[in-house]
Structures are given as C-alpha cells and as structure tokens.
Design a protein around this motif. Structure first.
Motif, PDB file in Angstrom:
ATOM      1  N   TRP A 299       3.386   2.137  -8.270  1.00 34.86           N
ATOM      2  CA  TRP A 299       2.450   1.056  -8.571  1.00 34.86           C
ATOM      3  C   TRP A 299       2.988   0.100  -9.633  1.00 34.86           C
ATOM      4  O   TRP A 299       2.646  -1.081  -9.652  1.00 34.86           O
ATOM      5  CB  TRP A 299       1.110   1.629  -9.033  1.00 34.86           C
ATOM      6  CG  TRP A 299       0.427   2.447  -7.991  1.00 34.86           C
ATOM      7  CD1 TRP A 299       0.253   3.809  -7.993  1.00 34.86           C
ATOM      8  CD2 TRP A 299      -0.161   1.985  -6.771  1.00 34.86           C
ATOM      9  NE1 TRP A 299      -0.401   4.213  -6.858  1.00 34.86           N
ATOM     10  CE2 TRP A 299      -0.674   3.113  -6.085  1.00 34.86           C
ATOM     11  CE3 TRP A 299      -0.305   0.729  -6.185  1.00 34.86           C
ATOM     12  CZ2 TRP A 299      -1.330   3.015  -4.855  1.00 34.86           C
ATOM     13  CZ3 TRP A 299      -0.951   0.632  -4.957  1.00 34.86           C
ATOM     14  CH2 TRP A 299      -1.454   1.757  -4.305  1.00 34.86           C
ATOM     15  N   VAL A 300       3.867   0.585 -10.506  1.00 40.89           N
ATOM     16  CA  VAL A 300       4.351  -0.217 -11.640  1.00 40.89           C
ATOM     17  C   VAL A 300       5.855  -0.448 -11.583  1.00 40.89           C
ATOM     18  O   VAL A 300       6.327  -1.536 -11.878  1.00 40.89           O
ATOM     19  CB  VAL A 300       3.975   0.474 -12.970  1.00 40.89           C
ATOM     20  CG1 VAL A 300       4.603  -0.242 -14.163  1.00 40.89           C
ATOM     21  CG2 VAL A 300       2.448   0.546 -13.132  1.00 40.89           C
TER      22      VAL A 300
ATOM     23  N   GLY B 104      -4.993   0.081   7.092  1.00 40.77           N
ATOM     24  CA  GLY B 104      -4.643   1.507   7.055  1.00 40.77           C
ATOM     25  C   GLY B 104      -5.088   2.230   8.309  1.00 40.77           C
ATOM     26  O   GLY B 104      -4.380   3.119   8.818  1.00 40.77           O
ATOM     27  N   GLU B 105      -6.261   1.874   8.842  1.00 45.41           N
ATOM     28  CA  GLU B 105      -6.718   2.476  10.092  1.00 45.41           C
ATOM     29  C   GLU B 105      -5.754   2.149  11.228  1.00 45.41           C
ATOM     30  O   GLU B 105      -5.404   3.019  12.043  1.00 45.41           O
ATOM     31  CB  GLU B 105      -8.111   1.958  10.453  1.00 45.41           C
ATOM     32  CG  GLU B 105      -9.230   2.379   9.530  1.00 45.41           C
ATOM     33  CD  GLU B 105     -10.550   1.761   9.963  1.00 45.41           C
ATOM     34  OE1 GLU B 105     -10.788   1.657  11.186  1.00 45.41           O
ATOM     35  OE2 GLU B 105     -11.339   1.363   9.087  1.00 45.41           O
ATOM     36  N   LEU B 106      -5.328   0.896  11.309  1.00 45.63           N
ATOM     37  CA  LEU B 106      -4.434   0.483  12.385  1.00 45.63           C
ATOM     38  C   LEU B 106      -3.076   1.175  12.272  1.00 45.63           C
ATOM     39  O   LEU B 106      -2.468   1.560  13.277  1.00 45.63           O
ATOM     40  CB  LEU B 106      -4.263  -1.038  12.359  1.00 45.63           C
ATOM     41  CG  LEU B 106      -5.544  -1.839  12.613  1.00 45.63           C
ATOM     42  CD1 LEU B 106      -5.296  -3.325  12.391  1.00 45.63           C
ATOM     43  CD2 LEU B 106      -6.076  -1.594  14.017  1.00 45.63           C
TER      44      LEU B 106
ATOM     45  N   SER C 231       0.817  -1.200   0.000  1.00 45.73           N
ATOM     46  CA  SER C 231       0.000   0.000   0.000  1.00 45.73           C
ATOM     47  C   SER C 231       0.858   1.261   0.000  1.00 45.73           C
ATOM     48  O   SER C 231       2.074   1.204   0.166  1.00 45.73           O
ATOM     49  CB  SER C 231      -0.938  -0.005   1.207  1.00 45.73           C
ATOM     50  OG  SER C 231      -1.750  -1.160   1.211  1.00 45.73           O
ATOM     51  N   ARG C 232       0.189   2.396  -0.162  1.00 46.57           N
ATOM     52  CA  ARG C 232       0.878   3.686  -0.207  1.00 46.57           C
ATOM     53  C   ARG C 232       0.389   4.545   0.955  1.00 46.57           C
ATOM     54  O   ARG C 232      -0.805   4.600   1.260  1.00 46.57           O
ATOM     55  CB  ARG C 232       0.571   4.390  -1.534  1.00 46.57           C
ATOM     56  CG  ARG C 232       1.254   5.731  -1.733  1.00 46.57           C
ATOM     57  CD  ARG C 232       0.817   6.362  -3.051  1.00 46.57           C
ATOM     58  NE  ARG C 232       1.276   7.733  -3.186  1.00 46.57           N
ATOM     59  CZ  ARG C 232       0.622   8.673  -3.851  1.00 46.57           C
ATOM     60  NH1 ARG C 232      -0.528   8.383  -4.455  1.00 46.57           N
ATOM     61  NH2 ARG C 232       1.087   9.911  -3.926  1.00 46.57           N
ATOM     62  N   LEU C 233       1.330   5.238   1.603  1.00 51.08           N
ATOM     63  CA  LEU C 233       1.053   6.062   2.765  1.00 51.08           C
ATOM     64  C   LEU C 233       1.645   7.443   2.502  1.00 51.08           C
ATOM     65  O   LEU C 233       2.824   7.556   2.169  1.00 51.08           O
ATOM     66  CB  LEU C 233       1.707   5.419   3.991  1.00 51.08           C
ATOM     67  CG  LEU C 233       1.468   6.005   5.375  1.00 51.08           C
ATOM     68  CD1 LEU C 233      -0.008   5.949   5.760  1.00 51.08           C
ATOM     69  CD2 LEU C 233       2.312   5.248   6.403  1.00 51.08           C
ATOM     70  N   TYR C 234       0.852   8.499   2.662  1.00 49.97           N
ATOM     71  CA  TYR C 234       1.340   9.820   2.256  1.00 49.97           C
ATOM     72  C   TYR C 234       0.497  10.930   2.861  1.00 49.97           C
ATOM     73  O   TYR C 234      -0.603  10.708   3.376  1.00 49.97           O
ATOM     74  CB  TYR C 234       1.354   9.941   0.735  1.00 49.97           C
ATOM     75  CG  TYR C 234       0.049   9.586   0.035  1.00 49.97           C
ATOM     76  CD1 TYR C 234      -0.753  10.561  -0.545  1.00 49.97           C
ATOM     77  CD2 TYR C 234      -0.361   8.266  -0.072  1.00 49.97           C
ATOM     78  CE1 TYR C 234      -1.938  10.227  -1.194  1.00 49.97           C
ATOM     79  CE2 TYR C 234      -1.536   7.913  -0.722  1.00 49.97           C
ATOM     80  CZ  TYR C 234      -2.320   8.911  -1.270  1.00 49.97           C
ATOM     81  OH  TYR C 234      -3.494   8.568  -1.909  1.00 49.97           O
TER      82      TYR C 234
ATOM     83  N   ALA D  88      -3.258  -1.485  -1.292  1.00 53.07           N
ATOM     84  CA  ALA D  88      -2.690  -2.242  -2.407  1.00 53.07           C
ATOM     85  C   ALA D  88      -3.814  -2.654  -3.347  1.00 53.07           C
ATOM     86  O   ALA D  88      -4.991  -2.682  -2.974  1.00 53.07           O
ATOM     87  CB  ALA D  88      -1.990  -3.488  -1.878  1.00 53.07           C
ATOM     88  N   GLU D  89      -3.462  -2.953  -4.594  1.00 55.87           N
ATOM     89  CA  GLU D  89      -4.459  -3.457  -5.521  1.00 55.87           C
ATOM     90  C   GLU D  89      -4.914  -4.845  -5.064  1.00 55.87           C
ATOM     91  O   GLU D  89      -4.098  -5.678  -4.676  1.00 55.87           O
ATOM     92  CB  GLU D  89      -3.939  -3.496  -6.959  1.00 55.87           C
ATOM     93  CG  GLU D  89      -2.614  -4.233  -7.169  1.00 55.87           C
ATOM     94  CD  GLU D  89      -1.418  -3.342  -6.951  1.00 55.87           C
ATOM     95  OE1 GLU D  89      -1.139  -3.038  -5.773  1.00 55.87           O
ATOM     96  OE2 GLU D  89      -0.739  -2.984  -7.932  1.00 55.87           O
TER      97      GLU D  89
END
Length: 494
Positions: A422-423, A82-84, A52-55, A67-68
C-alpha cells in the motif's frame, strides 16, 4: 469538507461441484483458482495494475481488497471489478480442472456464510484523523453499526432450531460477531477492529477497520452502507452532538435486531432506556440531514444517500418493504424468496429456498440470481458496464492508487523484478532506492518517475490493450468477448 479515503476487503465463498464424482475440497479448488495469479505475480498475494490487492486468505478464501478511493462510485466500481476478476479466475479454474479430468462447476459466492455455518467477511476501511477521540467515536459508531443492518444487510434464511422455526433475518454477519471492539479479526470477531495500520502518515491518520458489514450484491446498498457511515464519521469528527445511544450489550443487541424484521425489537442502552434499531437509525439520519443542510454536501451523491437511508428506515418501521425492494439487498432477496415460497407452497425451511438464498450471491453474470434480477429490471444499478470494465485495469484517478498502478505497469513492461504494497514501491535490483508514498491523496510522485526512468529511456505509456494484457484477469477484452459462445436463453425467474 475534508476528503476521505476508504476501501473494502471482500472474502468470497468458493465451492466446486463435480460431475459424476465428488467435487474438490476448497483448498484444492483455491489452488486451481489462483494458478493464473501465481503465474502472473509469482505469488498468491499480489497487487494488480488497478491498484487493488488479490490474495488467498485464511481458510482458502479468495479475497480482493479494493484500491484506496476517495469517491463512493469509484469504491463501488473497484469492488465490482473484484467480482469480475474472481469470475474470470473461476472460469479459468473450471477449464483447467476439466483438462485434468475433473469436470464440474466452480461457484464463487459474494456472501458471508456457507452451508456449514462458517462465516467470512466484508471489511470496510476508513481513514480518519489521528485527532479523532476513539472512545467518543466508538460510543457513537457502535450503535450505528449494530443497527445499520436494517439499511444495508444482505439478508438470509435462518435454519430452524429447537427453539425457533426457520425465519428471515436482516444480516448474515450479525450472529458471528463476538465483541464490540477488539484487536482480533478471526479468533473473536469484533464489530470494530482496533488494529491501527493506517498505511499512511501515522502522525496524521489512523485506520478505522469495520468488520461487521455484510457483503453486498447491490450497488445501491453499497452506496448507503458506505455513504451513511461516512456521514456519521464526519459528524463525529466535527464534534456534532449525536445523542446517547450507547448500548448495554452490543453483541446481544445485534443478534436480537437481526432476527426481527418488524423493526420493533428493543435493546437496552447503558442508561437503561429501551430503543429499537429504527429509533437509532432515524435519530442519526435526522442529525445527518441537519449536518448536510448546515455544512453542505461534500459529494454529489449525498442527497441520494440520505434519501435511500430514509426510505430504508421507513420501510422497516412501516413494514412496507416495497419502498426499497429494488435497492436494498435484504429486501430484494426477500421479495424473490417470498414469491417463490408463495407460488410453490413452501415453508422457509425448504431446501429450494436455501438454494435461492445462496444463488442470489453467485457472482456468475449469467447464473447468479441477483444479476438475473438486474436484467429483469427488478434491481437497480448505479454503474454501467463500461465503467466496470475500466475498473478492472485502471486505478482510481484521484488517489495514490494511480501511482501504484503506474509503477506496476511500467515495471512489468520493462520486465524488471519489483515489489509493492500500500505504501512501498521497490525495484528488486535497486532496493536502496525504494519509494514510500504515505500521502493517500497524491496522484503523481517525481521519485517514482525518476526511479522508473533509470531503467532506460522514457517510460512506456501503455495503451488500453497493453494494460489489459497486464491485468488479472485477461478477461473482458474485445477478443475475449467476441469469442464467447452465444448466451443461452434466460431461464424463468426461479
């Protein structure tokens, strides 16, 4: 049926309440929040080992993009992870502020509107075939999305105005949509964003970017939100006739529907008919049932999606919200607010009820009201704690997220500079050997293995403890759990 990849991006509300002094401004609180992220990844915009991505997004909003995923439960697990992660960052920020002489509490809210009326989003992404006719897709999908709030809205108390008393609405985002379809995202929020960034082979895929959704606390609400949308997309892609529900004014319609819990608010279609949200959702639900009966279920949760979709439509049509008041966010929260209002003799405009509205979305597992309702058996869950803990560190096993996660973990284990998106996968000292993974369904890539193997020796297989040590956050390990103070007795349900 064909597999589909989807994901969701969630922006969180952030506030700091100081002790004996004014709390920090959001941008200052955000800097504290993302200190561990920057220490870990040398940036406030990172990909993490669960894929996943965090920003930090515009306006100092912390954001997490899953993540996909090609499985609904994986998507929900990744989003809940993501919440955790955000909660752990919040706890760390609170401790760091205290150490700097700024004691107080950090609040992270998974909602879509703050006390000043500013809105932030929860955006869905669906990978669809390039051959899908976008005009037909939007003609059918817009009415579905405009009316989807009755089955998947988060609910909110709307403050009183000169023209109307305080009242409860289905959606938090409905009043903040300004266009039906557009390439904008912040300047003029559309229901469907047309920016075409598939993060895949553009000759085969395009990305459908849906901006209108409310952030959900309830896993069962997420199931029907993503599951029903997936079914409507599959019917469109299959050329299934879905009737003509094209709306004359989608933006006027989405607001009108949101503010009428009776479900009887009518909106005008382009051909001059008057329809309700229940009419549109019931018609599409019946089409979906026939579609599944003809083509079969494409995943093992289809019947659950159809059942919950049907009960939500019936609950609105009949006014019997007890049909869904343990499973759909707007109904779960409305039940709580109604009980407190009745017990205390409060009108909907009372500040205490506004506090309950916001506290429902507090992601703190001990303080947040949604989590308290779960513990009291008044809200359903789909996933157990073990699966959520795994989702913090482990990417979905059936998409290319597992390749990204393996690359990140192995590169960090070897201590080498690297960049990913992502790629793309690139080692800083080998820029000419960057690897592009365009197929979202691959789970291994020999080029990645070869690239990492050149770092010296065989690739490192990380055990769970080592994966935990590379994750953001470093929370929910056995050590962390054991050293927490005993949980205080639960307060009475507000």
């Amino acid at each position: 049926m064909e597999r589909r990849v989807f994901g969701v991006e969630t922006e969180f509300g952030l506030a700091h309440h100081g002790q004996g002094r004014r709390g920090l401004a959001p941008d200052e609180a955000a800097r504290y929040l993302f200190r561990p992220v920057i220490d870990w990844g040398r940036s406030s915009n990172v990909f993490i080992p669960n894929g996943s991505r965090l920003y930090l997004d515009v306006g100092s909003h912390p954001e997490y993009a899953t993540a996909e995923c090609d499985d609904l439960l994986d998507l929900i697990a990744s989003d809940r992870a993501g919440e955790l992660i955000m909660h752990d960052l919040g706890q760390r920020a609170e401790a760091a502020m205290g150490a700097d002489g700024l004691p107080g509490s950090v609040y992270l809210l998974k909602n879509n509107i703050d006390s000043q009326g500013n809105s932030y989003g929860s955006h869905e992404n669906y990978l669809i075939p390039r051959t899908t006719h976008f005009r037909r897709l939007s003609t059918v999908l817009l009415p579905f999305l405009v009316t989807r709030q009755i089955i998947a809205g988060a609910g909110r108390i709307v403050p009183a105005t000169e023209d109307a008393p305080a009242h409860y609405a289905f959606s938090q985002r409905a009043d903040h949509m300004w266009e039906g379809i557009s390439s904008a995202t912040t300047r003029s929020r559309p229901i469907i964003n047309t920016r075409d960034e598939p993060h895949a082979d553009a000759s085969v895929h395009r990305r459908l970017h849906v901006i209108v959704g409310d952030s959900n606390m309830s896993e069962t609400t997420q199931l029907v939100r993503f599951g029903a949308t997936d079914l409507v997309l599959r019917m469109i892609e299959a050329g299934q006739p879905l009737g003509d529900h094209e709306l004359e004014n989608p933006i006027s319609a989405i607001r009108h529907i949101s503010h009428d819990l009776s479900g009887r608010a009518t909106v005008r279609t382009r051909d001059g008919k008057r329809v309700t949200a229940v009419d549109v959702q019931a018609a599409l639900l019946e089409k979906a049932r026939r579609f599944v009966a003809r083509h079969g279920a494409h995943h093992d949760r289809v019947e659950q999606v159809l059942d919950l979709w049907g009960r939500a439509v019936e609950a609105v049509a009949t006014g019997d919200h007890s049909l869904i008041d343990r499973e759909i966010d707007w109904a779960i929260k409305k039940r709580l607010i109604d009980e407190v209002a009745a017990r205390s003799g409060l009108d909907l405009g009372a500040p205490r009820l506004d506090q309950i509205d916001f506290a429902y979305h507090d992601i703190h597992p001990e303080r947040g009201l949604f989590h308290l309702l779960v513990r009291r058996g008044r809200a359903e869950r789909l996933l157990d704690d073990a699966r959520l803990r795994r989702a913090i560190t482990d990417p979905p096993a059936t998409t290319r997220a597992v390749v990204r996660g393996r690359f990140l973990s192995a590169a960090r284990a070897h201590g080498v500079g690297h960049t990913v998106d992502w790629v793309h996968h690139k080692l800083v000292d080998r820029p000419l050997e960057a690897v592009m993974v365009k197929d979202p369904f691959v789970t291994e890539d020999p080029r990645i293995e070869t690239l990492l193997a050149r770092l010296g020796g065989e690739l490192l297989e990380l055990n769970p403890a080592e994966r935990e040590a590379q994750s953001v956050p470093l929370a929910l390990s056995e050590r962390y759990v054991r050293t927490q103070p005993a949980a205080p007795p639960e307060p009475p349900l507000v």
